[in-house]
Design a protein around this motif. Structure first.
Motif, short mmCIF file in Angstrom:
data_model
loop_
_atom_site.label_atom_id
_atom_site.label_comp_id
_atom_site.label_asym_id
_atom_site.label_seq_id
_atom_site.Cartn_x
_atom_site.Cartn_y
_atom_site.Cartn_z
N ASP A 49 1.29 -12.88 1.62
CA ASP A 49 2.07 -13.41 2.74
C ASP A 49 2.48 -12.32 3.72
O ASP A 49 2.73 -12.61 4.89
CB ASP A 49 3.33 -14.11 2.21
CG ASP A 49 3.00 -15.35 1.40
OD1 ASP A 49 2.36 -16.25 1.96
OD2 ASP A 49 3.36 -15.39 0.22
N LEU A 50 2.60 -11.09 3.24
CA LEU A 50 3.01 -9.98 4.10
C LEU A 50 2.42 -8.69 3.55
O LEU A 50 2.35 -8.49 2.33
CB LEU A 50 4.55 -9.89 4.17
CG LEU A 50 5.14 -8.80 5.07
CD1 LEU A 50 6.40 -9.32 5.78
CD2 LEU A 50 5.52 -7.55 4.27
N ALA A 56 -8.91 -3.79 7.21
CA ALA A 56 -8.11 -4.71 6.40
C ALA A 56 -6.76 -4.97 7.05
O ALA A 56 -6.30 -6.12 7.13
CB ALA A 56 -7.92 -4.13 4.99
N ILE A 57 -6.09 -3.90 7.51
CA ILE A 57 -4.80 -4.06 8.18
C ILE A 57 -4.96 -4.88 9.46
O ILE A 57 -4.19 -5.81 9.74
CB ILE A 57 -4.19 -2.68 8.49
CG1 ILE A 57 -3.90 -1.92 7.19
CG2 ILE A 57 -2.91 -2.82 9.31
CD1 ILE A 57 -3.49 -0.48 7.40
N TYR A 117 0.86 -1.19 0.00
CA TYR A 117 0.00 0.00 0.00
C TYR A 117 0.89 1.23 0.00
O TYR A 117 1.78 1.37 0.84
CB TYR A 117 -0.90 0.03 1.24
CG TYR A 117 -1.62 1.37 1.40
CD1 TYR A 117 -2.85 1.59 0.81
CD2 TYR A 117 -1.02 2.41 2.12
CE1 TYR A 117 -3.48 2.82 0.93
CE2 TYR A 117 -1.65 3.64 2.25
CZ TYR A 117 -2.89 3.84 1.65
OH TYR A 117 -3.51 5.07 1.77
N THR A 118 0.64 2.12 -0.95
CA THR A 118 1.30 3.42 -0.98
C THR A 118 0.23 4.46 -1.28
O THR A 118 -0.86 4.13 -1.75
CB THR A 118 2.38 3.48 -2.07
OG1 THR A 118 1.84 3.04 -3.31
CG2 THR A 118 3.58 2.61 -1.70
N SER A 152 -11.24 -2.15 -0.29
CA SER A 152 -12.28 -3.17 -0.16
C SER A 152 -12.42 -3.69 1.25
O SER A 152 -13.33 -4.45 1.56
CB SER A 152 -11.95 -4.35 -1.09
OG SER A 152 -10.77 -5.01 -0.66
N GLY A 153 -11.49 -3.28 2.11
CA GLY A 153 -11.52 -3.78 3.48
C GLY A 153 -10.85 -5.11 3.65
O GLY A 153 -10.88 -5.69 4.74
N GLN A 154 -10.23 -5.62 2.59
CA GLN A 154 -9.54 -6.90 2.66
C GLN A 154 -8.19 -6.81 1.96
O GLN A 154 -8.04 -6.09 0.96
CB GLN A 154 -10.37 -8.00 1.99
CG GLN A 154 -11.65 -8.35 2.73
CD GLN A 154 -12.43 -9.42 2.00
OE1 GLN A 154 -13.02 -9.16 0.96
NE2 GLN A 154 -12.43 -10.62 2.55
N VAL A 155 -7.23 -7.53 2.49
CA VAL A 155 -5.93 -7.66 1.85
C VAL A 155 -6.04 -8.75 0.80
O VAL A 155 -6.77 -9.73 1.00
CB VAL A 155 -4.86 -8.02 2.91
CG1 VAL A 155 -3.50 -8.23 2.26
CG2 VAL A 155 -4.77 -6.92 3.96
#
Length: 964
Positions: free
Chosen positions: A617-618, A634-635, A570-571, A609-612
């Motif tokens: 994996d990271l 999400a985080i 994320y940026t 979207s509220g989801q990763v």
């Protein structure tokens, strides 16, 4: 040997009994100090090594050795004392060896007096003592070779001036044979042969910290050849009086020829041995380390490493080819039959050149080249291909070299970190190949998937069909896993509810709902277990069979060593310029992205979207600003599922646009979330007197006119972190060496952060740092003196980066998911309400397993292309420490730590501690005084020894008189 040492002591006493020794040592020290501090500008170069001290040594020793030896035999011949020496009951070779050792001892004394220079460098920066030892050894060997040549020339004439000129010419010839100016005219083959014959090229090989048996044999052979020729030349002077014994003369010639021939043959024989060497560098950067051997041991298919090197190339690149070849030969030996190494010149192999361009995208680069007749621009190759199965990666010259700019046309070029560059490429093709193969083949321990799913009648649409797909997918996985995968599907609603209580307490799994308007609870959770390690498996966003296959496969891969990992990045979104550049969705973090792609699959996410992304994996979050509840959720839920979250965030946004420095205070949107975990990112910035100078705009008042100029000045907003500021036990920072943290907010921890978790204080400022919440970033030297900023009262160490590992509790626990319809989240999108959109299945995982990790870094500015570019301009070399920190954190978190020991060993990565002008003058003056003190000490020791000898002689005379 005793007779040889007596001759050496006599000659050494003669040296010090006249001004010769002191002139030699004084001149040697003066030239060394001048070259070190003035010609090569040690402090401006800003590298913690002693390369400038030895860079000119091959040329300097030519003249000094010739001057030192010009009278050793020619003066004996001219004064007529040679006949007396030849009649002494001492073998001639001992006389020659004694004079040689005396001259070499004088050089050794002069070299010993330069030791304050490396000691100074060691005090000012992280000096690698391996190349220092190698450089001193190389200097002694080179001096020995030149002295042997000088002795031979001196023995051939009775004129010292002729001896001086002759020795200078022969020594210069040996140096020029391997010089880049000459070798660059003959391509790789001819140039490499000339470098093998040249004294300078061999010298450079040892000074980099690699003691090669071939180099030692080369120098010792020169010494042996010319000492043998010296003995033969002096012996011939006896033959004028002994013409009646030709057999004796022939025997002398034969012995001399045999000695010379054997020494030459020994060099030719040893040249075929490429692995008889010792790497003295810290971390053994020119040798194969254990991580590389581990990657090679995992090879199941043949690995091809092919070097494309043109005969005509840039003269600064040509000497690097033998270094790469030696390293690749070691890799080939370590890999055995699984590794094949090839070196080709594309000009001689058109079919390979065509394949390189069409299949691998390897194309020549235009370099300026010179031959015997003209200077021209040639298309040249300097590339490596690493291929494993259907996977391949290429390394161009920009990936392999590191350049230090010392002037407009003065460049210093070295291999950057050759083993790391090659090892991480081998890792990528190996893991990439495995990623395309069966994931279960890489499992070292059996894994079990446990699904906690309600009965079909309790599941909302389309989950009943998804439950059937789950059973089908798991059955297929178990069938092809050959016993390495098992699964269980349980209904938490069944029975007395004990299972529901257990998964709530162990994993934080609470009942899910589709919408706040339809709050019928149900379960649809999955975990993958291997031994004691547990990884939650998120529901796929697509809610279909393909999504299940992806998410479960991604979870299983985390237990399979050697699989390529996926990072979600994320940026900030495209918007106002940061640091004078587009938002980080564009090129603001392009260097970071490029480096992460070298070892990982990188996917971008806005977390909206509220989801990763499900295969992640990271999660790496850089420069968050005003994150909404969906993004925070999400985080949070990724962390609660046992993942690793790396946050690089600051409470200030700094702008360099308009030729000045401006800042504004911002909210990341994560303040409350971090506070829930016992962490506070303070709304201030750290200032540290120990900082990295950077070019900043400064306004000066000249006659009433304000003039703005760029100066390199101390800037306390750029703390320089090294030594005690880096956690020595963590793999994230242990091998980092140093790093500059631009505009970083301090981090504070309360007792909650340490409760039940492992806390690692990764980066800390010096104990003289303070913090400021001012938005004024421009220094005011008139008001605040040389530092430019007012000193705060809260002085002490400031925490700049921290890692927490263990169980975390979600601040969303006990609340409805913000992703559900009917929630109060204002950011819910209209698209989510369309007919075609899949329903959102969301719940809240209340707590994380012990494998969860949170790493917080108090700056995002230090990762931008602009900040890295500023540091690169300031150090005049490629500055990559911020990227290395993130790469280390990622690999440490994913427990794929093979490259941690190799990264950060770049040739120019060891920089000096920040020094002001006064400190630089002080350390330079200290070395001048040390040289004078050393010279005075040598004079005093000589006088003391002379007095002892005089007293001993007087005692002998006195005892003789009494006896009479």
């Amino acid at each position: 040997m005793a007779e040889t040492l007596r001759v050496a002591r006599r000659e050494l006493a003669a040296f010090f009994g006249s001004p010769v020794a002191y002139l030699f040592i004084g001149g040697f020290l003066a030239v060394c100090l001048f070259v070190f501090f003035w010609v090569d500008a040690f402090f401006a170069r800003n590298i913690a090594d002693v390369r400038p001290l030895f860079e000119w040594m091959p040329i300097l020793l030519i003249f000094l050795s010739a001057a030192l030896t010009m009278r050793l035999w020619s003066e004996e011949r001219r004064a007529g004392t040679l006949e007396t020496l030849l009649t002494l009951p001492v073998p001639l070779y001992r006389l020659v060896l004694g004079k040689f050792l005396a001259a070499l001892a004088l050089v050794a004394v002069a070299l010993a007096l330069t030791l304050p220079l490396p000691l100074t460098v060691a005090l000012l920066g992280p000096l690698d003592w391996g190349p220092v030892f190698g450089a001193y050894l190389a200097t002694l060997l080179l001096a020995a070779a030149y002295l042997a040549i000088g002795l031979f020339v001196s023995a051939r004439t009775d004129n010292p001036i002729v001896a001086l000129i002759g020795a200078t010419l022969i020594c210069a010839l040996f140096y020029l044979i391997g010089a880049e100016t000459l070798t660059g005219l003959f391509g790789h083959g001819g140039g490499e042969l000339l470098r093998l014959l040249g004294t300078g090229a061999r010298f450079d090989s040892i000074t980099r910290g690699v003691i090669d048996l071939r180099d030692l044999a080369y120098y010792l052979s020169i010494v042996g050849v010319f000492l043998a020729l010296t003995v033969h030349s002096l012996e011939r002077l006896r033959w004028a009086e002994d013409e009646a014994n030709p057999r004796h003369h022939r025997r002398w010639r034969l012995v001399t020829m045999l000695v010379v021939a054997n020494l030459v043959a020994a060099n030719l024989w040893l040249n075929a041995i490429g692995n008889a060497r010792v790497d003295l560098t810290e971390g053994r950067i020119y040798s194969i380390s254990e991580p590389t051997r581990n990657y090679l041991a995992q090879l199941q298919e043949p690995l091809l490493i092919r070097g494309y090197f043109s005969a005509e190339t840039h003269p600064l690149l040509a000497p690097l080819v033998p270094q790469l070849r030696d390293l690749l030969r070691e890799i080939e030996i370590a890999g055995g039959d699984r590794v094949r190494v090839e070196f080709v010149d594309p000009k001689d192999h058109p079919e390979l050149e065509r394949e390189a361009g069409e299949r691998y995208g390897i194309h020549p680069v235009a370099f300026q080249s010179a031959d015997r007749y003209q200077t021209s621009v040639v298309n040249s190759y300097f590339d490596l291909l690493v291929q494993y199965g259907d996977q391949y990666q290429t390394l161009g010259f920009q990936d392999l070299i590191e350049v230090k700019v010392r002037g407009e046309s003065d460049l210093e070029v070295r291999l950057r970190n050759p083993e790391y560059d090659i090892a991480r490429t081998i890792k990528k093709v190996l893991y990439g190949y495995r990623g395309g193969a069966d994931v279960f083949a890489g499992l070292t321990t059996p894994v079990t998937l446990e699904a906690f799913v309600s009965a079909p009648e309790r599941l909302p649409e389309p989950l009943p069909a998804l439950r059937e797909d789950l059973e089908s997918v798991l059955a297929e996985f178990a069938a092809r896993a050959d016993g390495r995968f098992d699964y269980r599907i349980s209904d938490p609603d069944a029975g007395d509810g004990a299972l529901a209580e257990r998964i709530a307490s162990e994993y934080g799994f609470e009942p899910l709902v589709v919408s706040l308007l339809d709050p019928t609870p149900f379960y649809f959770y999955m975990i993958v277990r291997a031994g004691e390690q547990v990884i939650p498996v998120p529901l796929p966003e697509s809610l279909d069979r393909a999504g299940l296959d992806r998410t479960i496969t991604a979870a299983v891969k985390r237990f399979a060593p050697g699989m390529l990992r996926t990072l979600a990045l994320y940026t900030p979104q495209q918007g106002p310029n940061r640091f004078g550049m587009p938002g980080a969705g564009g090129p603001g973090y392009s260097l970071l992205r490029e480096r992460l792609r070298e070892g990982f699959n990188l996917v971008d996410t806005d977390l909206g979207s509220g989801q990763v992304p499900e295969t992640t994996d990271l999660l790496l979050v850089i420069a968050p600003e005003s994150l909404d509840e969906r993004q925070r959720f999400a985080i949070d839920q990724f962390l609660m599922q046992g993942g690793t979250v790396i946050l690089a965030a600051s409470r200030f946004d700094v702008d360099l646009g308009g030729g000045s420095i401006g800042a504004r205070r911002i909210d990341t949107g994560l303040e409350d979330w971090l506070a829930h975990h016992g962490i506070t990112l303070e709304p201030s910035l750290v200032l540290d007197p120990r900082n990295t100078p950077f070019p900043i705009p400064v306004q000066r008042d000249i006659g009433g006119f304000l003039v703005e100029e760029i100066q390199t000045l101390d800037y306390p907003y750029f703390p320089d972190v090294r030594d005690d500021g880096l956690d020595a036990d963590s793999g994230i920072t242990a091998n980092l060496g140093w790093i500059t943290m631009n505009w970083t907010s301090p981090i504070t921890l309360d007792a909650e952060a340490a409760t039940g978790r492992r806390v690692t204080r990764l980066l800390e400022s010096s104990d003289r740092a303070w913090s400021s919440d001012s938005e004024e970033m421009q220094p005011d030297f008139d008001a605040h003196g040389a530092l430019g900023f007012a000193r705060g009262e809260d002085r002490g160490r400031k925490l700049l980066a921290v890692a927490l590992e263990g169980r975390f509790d979600s601040p969303f626990a006990g609340r409805p998911s913000p992703l559900l319809e009917g929630s109060d989240d204002d950011t819910a999108t209209d698209e989510a309400e369309t007919e075609d959109a899949a329903p959102v299945i969301s719940g809240v995982v209340d707590s994380s397993p012990a494998s969860a990790r949170l790493i917080l870094i108090g700056s995002s500015s230090f990762l931008t292309d602009t900040a890295i570019g500023l540091a690169t301009d300031a150090t005049q070399t490629h500055y990559l420490k911020p990227v290395e920190l993130i790469q280390n954190a990622v690999e440490w978190s994913l427990e794929d730590r093979g490259l941690l020991a190799l990264r950060g060993r770049g040739q120019f990565s060891r920089t000096l501690a920040p020094l002001d002008q006064q400190a630089r003058v002080f350390w330079e003056a200290i070395n001048y005084l040390a040289a004078l003190a050393g010279l005075a000490l040598v004079y005093w020791l000589h006088r003391m020894a002379r007095r002892r000898r005089a007293r001993a002689a007087a005692a002998i005379l006195a005892s003789g008189g009494e006896a009479r």
